[in-house]
Design a protein around this motif. Structure first.
Motif, mmCIF file in Angstrom:
data_model
loop_
_atom_site.group_PDB
_atom_site.id
_atom_site.type_symbol
_atom_site.label_atom_id
_atom_site.label_comp_id
_atom_site.label_asym_id
_atom_site.label_seq_id
_atom_site.Cartn_x
_atom_site.Cartn_y
_atom_site.Cartn_z
ATOM 1 N N ALA A 14 0.815 -1.215 0.000
ATOM 2 C CA ALA A 14 0.000 0.000 0.000
ATOM 3 C C ALA A 14 0.847 1.264 0.000
ATOM 4 N N ASP A 15 2.037 1.185 0.617
ATOM 5 C CA ASP A 15 2.916 2.357 0.685
ATOM 6 C C ASP A 15 3.969 2.379 -0.423
ATOM 7 N N LEU A 16 3.817 1.521 -1.427
ATOM 8 C CA LEU A 16 4.713 1.423 -2.584
ATOM 9 C C LEU A 16 6.110 0.942 -2.216
ATOM 10 N N SER A 17 6.272 0.341 -1.048
ATOM 11 C CA SER A 17 7.595 -0.053 -0.559
ATOM 12 C C SER A 17 8.104 -1.369 -1.126
ATOM 13 N N PRO A 23 9.882 -5.008 -6.508
ATOM 14 C CA PRO A 23 10.547 -3.710 -6.351
ATOM 15 C C PRO A 23 9.643 -2.622 -5.780
ATOM 16 N N ALA A 24 10.260 -1.750 -5.018
ATOM 17 C CA ALA A 24 9.560 -0.569 -4.504
ATOM 18 C C ALA A 24 9.245 0.366 -5.665
ATOM 19 N N VAL A 70 2.192 7.180 -8.965
ATOM 20 C CA VAL A 70 3.578 6.848 -8.616
ATOM 21 C C VAL A 70 4.451 8.098 -8.678
ATOM 22 N N LEU A 71 4.275 8.913 -9.694
ATOM 23 C CA LEU A 71 5.048 10.153 -9.806
ATOM 24 C C LEU A 71 4.714 11.109 -8.667
#
Length: 93
Positions: A14-17, A23-24, A70-71
């Motif tokens: 959820a936190d893009l980690s 990959p993050a 993402v950006l």
């Protein structure tokens, strides 16, 4: 964010980690890998490889929304609305 939560968070978190094998999508490592590339490059990579079980299965707008999210999370400069035209002008630094 909705498109990300529905299609990506299960693998990329959820936190893009990311995780051990995934990959993050946020942080210095991610931005370093994409430095000098365009938003279109990120769009094309996402569209042709994600989701892993059905690449290309989302709408064009969903992929554009994912790139915009993402950006945004990474603090990258982007137009107010990421579109098929404007994604070409986005450069990742």
């Amino acid at each position: 964010k909705v498109a990300y939560q529905q299609n990506c968070a299960v693998c990329h978190q959820a936190d893009l980690s990311g995780s051990d094998m995934i990959p993050a999508l946020a942080g210095g490592g991610f931005m370093g890998r994409w430095q000098g590339k365009s938003g279109k490059d990120l769009f094309d990579k996402t569209r042709t490889t994600m989701p892993t079980n059905a690449p290309g299965s989302l709408s064009q707008q969903a992929y554009l929304d994912l790139v915009a999210y993402v950006l945004q999370v990474n603090g990258a400069s982007q137009p107010k609305v990421v579109s098929a035209d404007s994604v070409n002008a986005i450069m990742l630094h």
